[in-house]
Design a protein around this motif. Structure first.
Motif: not given
Length: 668
Positions: A1-19
């Motif tokens: 199987m061909a090796p897996y190359r990682p993709i690093y995403l440089t942006r996120s809008d994720g929130k661990l807490e919300i109001v």
């Protein structure tokens, strides 16, 4: 199987807490009831559990998302390769719902983290992919440009299979959130410009992308990008060589399990039946009477208070009588007039009016220590200057920094807000960068330069060993050896610190605080018996999971912390909360007389005159309601079960603060 190359995403809008709509903070995750795995009366279970990075289902999500993403943005540079997201976007977490009965078990996965809250979750990689594509390609970060089912309801759905010859033009705004330098060049003309990084070095999901889940008690800031995206290009793979200690005290603090606390640090101290806040003035080692081969650390602390009720010093005979400042969250002020007035600081409060009862009933010493500690947490002081290149580069370097309540040296690890939540940086340089054309430190930027490491785990296999990195600090290596001795026989796994990026530059706002040895701190925070049970089970977690971050106590509405107030001298950070003339010992780097301890150790109660009646002020922190007004709030702020009962009078915690005065004196 061909090796897996990682993709690093440089942006996120994720929130661990919300109001929420009721203006209360809530976790962007399944509720406590949903996480309860206890079976009902019929033996059926229905609960959610978080999937760790590396879990088979979690890896499957990242493989599918990486494959779909690379098909859209182009992967011609690595033909024949497979792709995988190095991690889900920051602050997005995958949970598995487990429904089981006597006959069968059903499991489904749900992705939490959408900024609209826990009820907005993704049910499959296909559901989430339009949102991921928007994160990776929209220069503006405008949610209106996202066509996923959560951002664009069914009646507004416009998503369809993208036209790869003519990608949609995003709505342009004036300030894109990601610097263009951090984006790799287009692979072909007309291709969508991706906000991802694909390192050229091959990885597999087993060898290159393993880590532990981030701590749930105090997650990293929801608005900061991952550390790996701070600089363009693949992270360097060569660790930086450690420089030798430059003074005696630095050498002392580099040794494993010698001193847990340092002069000049803010710390909780045991007053007998309650806990108070103090600054550590000096320390020494003495031989244990029962074990002459072992040294015992002793400390001299100066309790904090308001300017009118300052206290004498106190000797702490063992480290069991202290807690790091970031191990607990400060409670709310005891006086209602202070608690209900936003924006107050130690320096702006009318302490005479407080002691005279004009702000309601309460404990002025306790409130003085709380506001003083918050002011210290906001401060930073550079010390031990090394180089001064302000004429050529506009930079100065230092050997150490007081960051909030803690003292940090070069050559030691710190905990990071960015990354997984368990990432650390080994600091190699502390840089003060002056603003062009200015010599004022008030406008200068302070950066920490060092190597970023991720906590990684391998299954125990013959001939397979983690890399031996001799460039890691001694404390870091010996603590990992201690932890592995406990986990290898039982869990058949071994852990190590894996280099993620060398010579990264981070502002102080990305630093949570000092890194502490789990082997030294957890027995204190959890209690000796509980820690001993963990050892027998091979379960020694990271001490950072029990700790807050610098800036948390002053945070408002989840806004990331500010750099803080520059203070030239460490004593100035404590201001009038300590007696005039107080000195912080330089230890082995200072004169011998600075190391001498007082012969007596007494802390008499302070008397306060109120309405011509003499009353006794009780011990601080006892019976004080915590911020948030609940025990659960404290447990979520890094207070262990073993410590909570010592910290406050929990039987009366939720009743608030009540003080009844009598002619003979006062009591709770």
């Amino acid at each position: 199987m061909a090796p897996y190359r990682p993709i690093y995403l440089t942006r996120s809008d994720g929130k661990l807490e919300i109001v929420s709509k009721s203006r209360k903070k809530e976790l962007n995750a399944p509720t406590a009831d949903q996480l309860d795995s206890k079976p009902d009366a019929k033996g059926n279970t229905d609960y959610f559990k978080e999937l760790e990075l590396g879990d088979a289902k979690e890896v499957d999500w990242r493989r599918k998302l990486g494959g779909m993403l690379i098909r859209e943005i182009g992967g011609q540079d690595h033909p024949g390769s497979n792709y995988i997201l190095a991690a889900l976007p920051e602050n997005y977490r995958l949970y598995e719902r487990v429904k089981s009965g006597p006959v069968s078990e059903i499991t489904d996965a749900y992705l939490y983290g959408h900024p609209q809250g826990r009820k907005k979750r993704y049910r499959s990689p296909g559901d989430f992919f339009p949102h991921l594509l928007w994160l990776a390609t929209d220069d503006n970060g405008d949610p209106d440009n996202c066509s996923c089912k959560l951002c664009a309801p069914d009646d507004l759905q416009v998503f369809k299979e993208p036209d790869r010859t003519r990608p949609p033009e995003p709505v342009k705004k004036e300030q894109p959130p990601i610097k263009k330098e951090a984006i790799p060049p287009k692979s072909s003309a007309g291709a969508t410009r991706p906000m991802v990084i694909i390192p050229s070095r091959s990885h597999s999901e087993d060898k290159g992308i393993s880590a532990t889940k981030p701590p749930a008690s105090k997650p990293p800031s929801a608005t900061l990008p991952p550390a790996i995206a701070r600089q363009a290009g693949p992270p360097p793979s060569t660790p930086t060589q450690l420089a030798p200690a430059k003074c005696f005290e630095q050498d002392q603090d580099s040794q494993w399990s010698k001193y847990l606390f340092r002069p000049g640090e803010l710390a909780w101290f045991n007053r007998g039946n309650a806990w108070g806040l103090s600054v550590i003035l000096k320390r020494t080692l003495e031989r244990e009477l029962q074990n002459p081969s072992k040294d015992r650390a002793r400390y001299l602390v100066q309790p904090l208070s308001n300017p009118l009720q300052q206290k004498p010093t106190k000797i702490i005979e063992s480290e069991d009588g202290l807690r790091p400042w970031l191990a607990w969250s400060p409670p709310a002020p005891t006086h209602s007039g202070l608690a209900n007035t936003p924006g107050l600081t130690y320096g702006t409060i009318d302490w005479k009016g407080v002691t005279e009862g004009r702000y309601g009933q309460g404990d002025a010493e306790v409130d003085g220590s709380i506001f003083a500690a918050k002011a210290v947490d906001d401060s930073l002081t550079l010390f031990h200057p090394l180089t001064n290149n302000t004429v050529t580069t506009g930079e100065r370097t230092y050997n150490g920094i007081y960051l909030g309540g803690e003292k940090i040296w070069t050559g030691e690890p710190v905990r990071l807000r960015v990354g997984s939540g368990q990432d650390i940086m080994v600091v190699h340089s502390i840089v003060e960068r002056l603003k062009p054309g200015s010599t004022s430190i008030a406008s200068a930027t302070v950066l920490l330069v060092g190597d970023i490491y991720k906590f990684s785990t391998l299954s125990l296999q013959p001939g397979v060993e983690p890399p031996d990195n001799r460039h890691l600090p001694l404390r870091l290596r010996q603590d990992m050896e201690y932890r592995n001795r406990a986990t290898i026989p039982i869990k058949r796994t071994m852990s190590f610190w894996k280099l993620a990026q060398a010579q990264a530059k981070l502002p102080v706002t990305d630093i949570k605080g000092r890194w502490y040895e789990s082997s030294a701190l957890l027995p204190i925070l959890k209690g000796a018996d509980a820690f001993s049970q963990d050892l027998t089970r091979g379960e020694i977690g990271d001490a950072g999971q029990w700790m807050n971050a610098r800036g948390d106590c002053n945070a408002v509405n989840n806004v990331p912390p500010k750099a803080g107030t520059r203070v030239v001298d460490r004593l100035d950070a404590f201001g009038k909360s300590i007696p005039q003339g107080t000195k912080i010992s330089k230890g082995l780097d200072g004169p011998p007389e600075e190391q001498a301890f007082p012969k007596e150790n007494s802390m008499p109660s302070t008397t306060v005159q109120q309405q011509h009646v003499q009353v006794q002020v009780p011990m601080p922190m006892e019976g004080v309601e915590a911020e948030g007004g609940s025990k659960k709030g404290l447990e979520g702020q890094g207070v262990s079960d073993g410590d909570i009962e010592q910290f406050m009078d929990l039987d009366r915690l939720e009743d608030g603060y009540v003080q009844n005065f009598t002619e003979a004196g006062g009591q709770f």
